[in-house]
Design a protein around this motif. Structure first.
Motif, PDB file in Angstrom:
ATOM      1  N   GLU A 201       4.851  44.985  77.131  1.00 27.13           N
ATOM      2  CA  GLU A 201       6.072  45.432  77.500  1.00 27.13           C
ATOM      3  C   GLU A 201       7.118  44.395  78.304  1.00 27.13           C
ATOM      4  O   GLU A 201       8.353  44.197  77.809  1.00 27.13           O
ATOM      5  CB  GLU A 201       5.937  46.500  78.500  1.00 27.13           C
ATOM      6  N   LEU A 202       6.139  43.337  79.005  1.00 24.11           N
ATOM      7  CA  LEU A 202       7.063  42.325  79.427  1.00 24.11           C
ATOM      8  C   LEU A 202       7.465  41.471  78.333  1.00 24.11           C
ATOM      9  O   LEU A 202       8.690  40.803  78.356  1.00 24.11           O
ATOM     10  CB  LEU A 202       6.031  41.444  80.445  1.00 24.11           C
ATOM     11  N   ILE A 203       6.863  41.081  77.180  1.00 21.53           N
ATOM     12  CA  ILE A 203       7.177  40.245  76.283  1.00 21.53           C
ATOM     13  C   ILE A 203       8.530  40.859  75.350  1.00 21.53           C
ATOM     14  O   ILE A 203       9.497  40.090  75.099  1.00 21.53           O
ATOM     15  CB  ILE A 203       6.138  39.949  75.313  1.00 21.53           C
ATOM     16  N   GLU A 204       8.342  42.222  75.181  1.00 19.68           N
ATOM     17  CA  GLU A 204       9.317  42.738  74.412  1.00 19.68           C
ATOM     18  C   GLU A 204      10.583  42.805  75.219  1.00 19.68           C
ATOM     19  O   GLU A 204      11.714  42.507  74.657  1.00 19.68           O
ATOM     20  CB  GLU A 204       8.855  44.296  74.170  1.00 19.68           C
ATOM     21  N   SER A 205      10.553  42.986  76.690  1.00 19.70           N
ATOM     22  CA  SER A 205      11.948  43.159  77.359  1.00 19.70           C
ATOM     23  C   SER A 205      12.532  41.814  77.339  1.00 19.70           C
ATOM     24  O   SER A 205      13.645  41.852  77.621  1.00 19.70           O
ATOM     25  CB  SER A 205      11.440  43.736  78.825  1.00 19.70           C
ATOM     26  N   LYS A 206      11.671  40.584  77.482  1.00 21.69           N
ATOM     27  CA  LYS A 206      12.231  39.297  77.779  1.00 21.69           C
ATOM     28  C   LYS A 206      12.660  38.861  76.221  1.00 21.69           C
ATOM     29  O   LYS A 206      13.618  38.036  76.149  1.00 21.69           O
ATOM     30  CB  LYS A 206      11.183  38.411  78.251  1.00 21.69           C
ATOM     31  N   TYR A 207      12.113  39.208  74.974  1.00 23.75           N
ATOM     32  CA  TYR A 207      12.840  38.997  73.757  1.00 23.75           C
ATOM     33  C   TYR A 207      14.174  39.670  73.666  1.00 23.75           C
ATOM     34  O   TYR A 207      15.066  39.211  73.078  1.00 23.75           O
ATOM     35  CB  TYR A 207      11.709  39.383  72.604  1.00 23.75           C
ATOM     36  N   ALA A 208      14.341  40.971  74.177  1.00 22.53           N
ATOM     37  CA  ALA A 208      15.473  41.666  74.288  1.00 22.53           C
ATOM     38  C   ALA A 208      16.415  41.081  75.336  1.00 22.53           C
ATOM     39  O   ALA A 208      17.722  41.133  74.816  1.00 22.53           O
ATOM     40  CB  ALA A 208      15.253  43.104  74.401  1.00 22.53           C
ATOM     41  N   SER A 209      16.121  40.666  76.166  1.00 19.19           N
ATOM     42  CA  SER A 209      17.226  40.106  77.577  1.00 19.19           C
ATOM     43  C   SER A 209      16.263  39.102  78.233  1.00 19.19           C
ATOM     44  O   SER A 209      15.738  39.470  79.004  1.00 19.19           O
ATOM     45  CB  SER A 209      17.565  41.353  78.176  1.00 19.19           C
ATOM     46  N   ARG A 210      16.670  37.709  77.905  1.00 19.21           N
ATOM     47  CA  ARG A 210      15.989  36.559  78.734  1.00 19.21           C
ATOM     48  C   ARG A 210      16.502  36.815  80.261  1.00 19.21           C
ATOM     49  O   ARG A 210      17.386  37.487  80.763  1.00 19.21           O
ATOM     50  CB  ARG A 210      16.631  35.415  78.271  1.00 19.21           C
ATOM     51  N   GLY A 211      15.714  36.123  81.047  1.00 20.98           N
ATOM     52  CA  GLY A 211      15.855  36.082  82.468  1.00 20.98           C
ATOM     53  C   GLY A 211      15.599  34.697  82.904  1.00 20.98           C
ATOM     54  O   GLY A 211      15.447  33.749  82.143  1.00 20.98           O
ATOM     55  N   ASP A 212      15.757  34.305  84.400  1.00 21.80           N
ATOM     56  CA  ASP A 212      15.334  33.334  84.907  1.00 21.80           C
ATOM     57  C   ASP A 212      13.907  33.405  85.212  1.00 21.80           C
ATOM     58  O   ASP A 212      13.612  33.309  86.552  1.00 21.80           O
ATOM     59  CB  ASP A 212      16.200  32.979  85.859  1.00 21.80           C
ATOM     60  N   ASP A 213      12.803  33.127  84.451  1.00 19.05           N
ATOM     61  CA  ASP A 213      11.384  33.492  84.564  1.00 19.05           C
ATOM     62  C   ASP A 213      10.641  32.746  83.562  1.00 19.05           C
ATOM     63  O   ASP A 213      11.211  32.271  82.731  1.00 19.05           O
ATOM     64  CB  ASP A 213      11.243  34.884  84.675  1.00 19.05           C
ATOM     65  N   LEU A 214       9.295  32.679  83.932  1.00 16.78           N
ATOM     66  CA  LEU A 214       8.480  31.891  82.936  1.00 16.78           C
ATOM     67  C   LEU A 214       8.463  32.433  81.662  1.00 16.78           C
ATOM     68  O   LEU A 214       8.367  31.697  80.717  1.00 16.78           O
ATOM     69  CB  LEU A 214       6.971  31.963  83.669  1.00 16.78           C
ATOM     70  N   THR A 215       8.360  33.797  81.630  1.00 13.91           N
ATOM     71  CA  THR A 215       8.112  34.612  80.391  1.00 13.91           C
ATOM     72  C   THR A 215       9.385  33.960  79.371  1.00 13.91           C
ATOM     73  O   THR A 215       9.312  33.715  77.999  1.00 13.91           O
ATOM     74  CB  THR A 215       8.325  35.904  80.366  1.00 13.91           C
ATOM     75  N   SER A 216      10.577  34.286  79.804  1.00 14.14           N
ATOM     76  CA  SER A 216      11.646  33.562  79.240  1.00 14.14           C
ATOM     77  C   SER A 216      11.650  32.114  78.813  1.00 14.14           C
ATOM     78  O   SER A 216      12.113  31.650  77.712  1.00 14.14           O
ATOM     79  CB  SER A 216      13.004  33.839  79.821  1.00 14.14           C
ATOM     80  N   TRP A 217      11.236  31.355  79.633  1.00 10.86           N
ATOM     81  CA  TRP A 217      10.925  29.741  79.333  1.00 10.86           C
ATOM     82  C   TRP A 217       9.947  29.764  78.142  1.00 10.86           C
ATOM     83  O   TRP A 217      10.217  28.733  77.573  1.00 10.86           O
ATOM     84  CB  TRP A 217      10.722  29.158  80.699  1.00 10.86           C
ATOM     85  N   PHE A 218       8.932  30.278  78.248  1.00  6.09           N
ATOM     86  CA  PHE A 218       7.689  30.084  77.431  1.00  6.09           C
ATOM     87  C   PHE A 218       8.383  30.424  76.004  1.00  6.09           C
ATOM     88  O   PHE A 218       8.344  29.819  75.147  1.00  6.09           O
ATOM     89  CB  PHE A 218       6.686  31.028  77.574  1.00  6.09           C
ATOM     90  N   ILE A 219       9.287  31.604  75.976  1.00  8.64           N
ATOM     91  CA  ILE A 219       9.788  32.127  74.635  1.00  8.64           C
ATOM     92  C   ILE A 219      10.697  30.858  74.017  1.00  8.64           C
ATOM     93  O   ILE A 219      10.891  30.883  72.798  1.00  8.64           O
ATOM     94  CB  ILE A 219      10.485  33.398  74.970  1.00  8.64           C
ATOM     95  N   ASP A 220      11.610  30.404  74.985  1.00  9.58           N
ATOM     96  CA  ASP A 220      12.719  29.620  74.513  1.00  9.58           C
ATOM     97  C   ASP A 220      12.230  28.134  74.410  1.00  9.58           C
ATOM     98  O   ASP A 220      13.233  27.453  74.021  1.00  9.58           O
ATOM     99  CB  ASP A 220      14.172  29.687  75.438  1.00  9.58           C
ATOM    100  N   HIS A 221      11.158  27.752  74.748  1.00 11.48           N
ATOM    101  CA  HIS A 221      10.761  26.379  74.849  1.00 11.48           C
ATOM    102  C   HIS A 221      10.935  25.911  73.200  1.00 11.48           C
ATOM    103  O   HIS A 221      10.589  26.500  72.387  1.00 11.48           O
ATOM    104  CB  HIS A 221       9.388  26.177  75.193  1.00 11.48           C
ATOM    105  N   PRO A 222      11.536  24.454  73.251  1.00 11.91           N
ATOM    106  CA  PRO A 222      11.581  24.019  71.813  1.00 11.91           C
ATOM    107  C   PRO A 222      10.569  23.883  71.059  1.00 11.91           C
ATOM    108  O   PRO A 222      10.613  23.586  69.932  1.00 11.91           O
ATOM    109  CB  PRO A 222      12.047  22.762  72.300  1.00 11.91           C
TER     110      PRO A 222
END
Length: 441
Positions: A201-222
């Protein structure tokens, strides 16, 4: 092919080991030297590195004979309850713990870069907020179990926030992981299901809408983690951030309140919280036996022949406390320790971990400066298991603090709320990486 039998193996489970692991390490050292055969669960054996120099050698190895990939060992395990228990900590995953070479460098770069974006002052405020809220739950009682009421909830609530979930969601994470740690199979299965539901649920929510958080940073890292790799990064982040962190906090507190060097009242000890934390990392590291390696070929290591695909574990607890025959006052190493590992696989988040533990402990002792153990430290109960040195309970008493009494208290203290959105520190788009993100350098 099955794994070979290692004779005269010491058991890293059962009451004898749980109650006095150092006595077990001493016997193994006397019988076998730097590397000893051990059993980590019924029928599951390993080589345990118990010498400081040997531990450094395996942790800093640059030899192709050593691998973090557990799969060649894993396929040879018998289908037994002991094997299932061992696989909980040793089964291969596509993450920084169980990879080598370019894969490991890629996963590690993500972790280092993303953790570097956590601003220390914001992390400290977050820990203060969480610690104060927990202390408010027991301060008026005059007694507490600091394992269950303080040390264990702290890392879960802090990481829940760091990963981008509101504090109100932390109860679900705490319940899931507590169930996973239970010996009862039904509770364990329920906890595992709820834990993975939380991660998905955490991953799906962050793929749908990024935030200022570790999960979003993991997803968007180059580095371009796949969704499954991002899930594995979250799994290892929580695994490394929960039990070892909780144990570090409770182990340190237990030393402070039972040792007059730190404490006759916690406000006038000669040594600091940092001193106690470093001593716990050296003498009683939370991750007592881990750092798994698997040999790719036969190796003569410090006098022990290790065959291909055999498990080698590093005993940080034994290596850190190896007798040197040099008085402490004459040592120049400052009491060196391997509490966070060493080499290419050294814990990449040791600084945030130290900050979280120190802040939480200092917050507790600033309010409750007359903490006393309800039983002698040698009578405290420890959780069984080969990997983590962790107190089952930490019962203490202290002068109660009431909400209506004058002076600063956990009810009156003011700190920044971690649930209040901060100014974004993460780049709004990939075009901003060059000026905003650490991986642009």
């Amino acid at each position: 092919m099955t794994l070979r039998y290692l004779p005269d193996a010491g058991k890293l489970y059962g009451p004898e080991f749980t109650n006095d692991p150092q006595a077990v390490y001493a016997r193994l050292r006397e019988r076998h030297g730097a590397v000893a055969p051990v059993e980590i669960a019924p029928g599951i054996q390993a080589h345990l590195v118990i010498s400081y120099q040997a531990a450094l050698d395996v942790l800093t190895n640059a030899d192709g004979a050593w691998s973090k990939d557990s799969r060649p060992w894993q396929v040879r395990l018998p289908d037994t309850p002991g094997a299932a228990a061992a696989l909980g900590m040793l089964a291969h995953r596509d993450n920084v713990l169980f990879s080598d070479g370019a894969d490991h460098a890629r996963y590690r770069r993500v972790v280092i870069d993303c953790y570097s974006m956590i601003q220390p002052h914001k992390l400290r405020d977050m820990v203060i907020e969480v610690s104060d809220s927990l202390i408010r739950g027991f301060a008026a009682k005059g007694s507490a179990d600091l394992v269950h009421e303080f040390a264990r909830p702290i890392p879960l609530r802090v990481f829940n926030l760091l990963l981008g979930r509101p504090d109100s969601d932390s109860a679900a994470l705490i319940s899931a992981l507590y169930d996973m740690m239970e010996a009862d199979p039904e509770a364990g299965a329920r906890g595992s299901e709820n834990y993975y539901r939380y991660i998905i649920e955490l991953i799906e929510s962050k793929y749908a809408s990024r935030g200022d958080d570790l999960t979003s940073w993991f997803i968007d890292h180059p580095a371009g983690l796949t969704q499954q790799e991002a899930i594995e990064a979250l799994v290892v982040t929580l695994a490394a951030g929960f039990d070892p962190m909780a144990s570090l906090i409770s182990n340190t507190i237990s030393r402070m309140v039972s040792d007059d060097r730190y404490y006759s009242s916690l406000t006038n000890g000669a040594l600091s919280t940092y001193d106690a934390l470093m001593e716990a990392l050296r003498a009683e590291p939370a991750m007592a036996n881990y750092g798994p390696y698997f040999t790719t070929r036969a190796v003569d290591f410090h006098g022990t022949w290790i065959q291909p695909a055999e498990l080698v574990l590093v005993s940080y607890a034994a290596a850190n406390t190896e007798p040197t025959h040099v008085p402490d006052e004459l040592r120049s190493d400052g009491g060196s320790y391997l509490g966070f590992g060493a080499g290419a696989h050294r814990c990449p988040a040791s600084d945030p971990a130290t900050l979280i533990a120190m802040t939480a402990i200092e917050r507790l002792t600033s309010y409750l400066s007359d903490l006393e153990l309800d039983v002698p430290r040698e009578e405290l109960e420890w959780r069984p298991g080969p990997f983590i040195r962790s107190l089952a309970t930490l019962p203490v008493s202290f002068t109660p603090i009431r909400p209506d009494q004058p002076g600063e208290s956990p009810w009156s203290a003011q700190s920044a709320s971690p649930s209040t959105p901060s100014e974004p520190t993460f780049p709004a788009s990939p075009a901003d990486y060059a000026t905003s993100a650490p991986w642009s350098s």
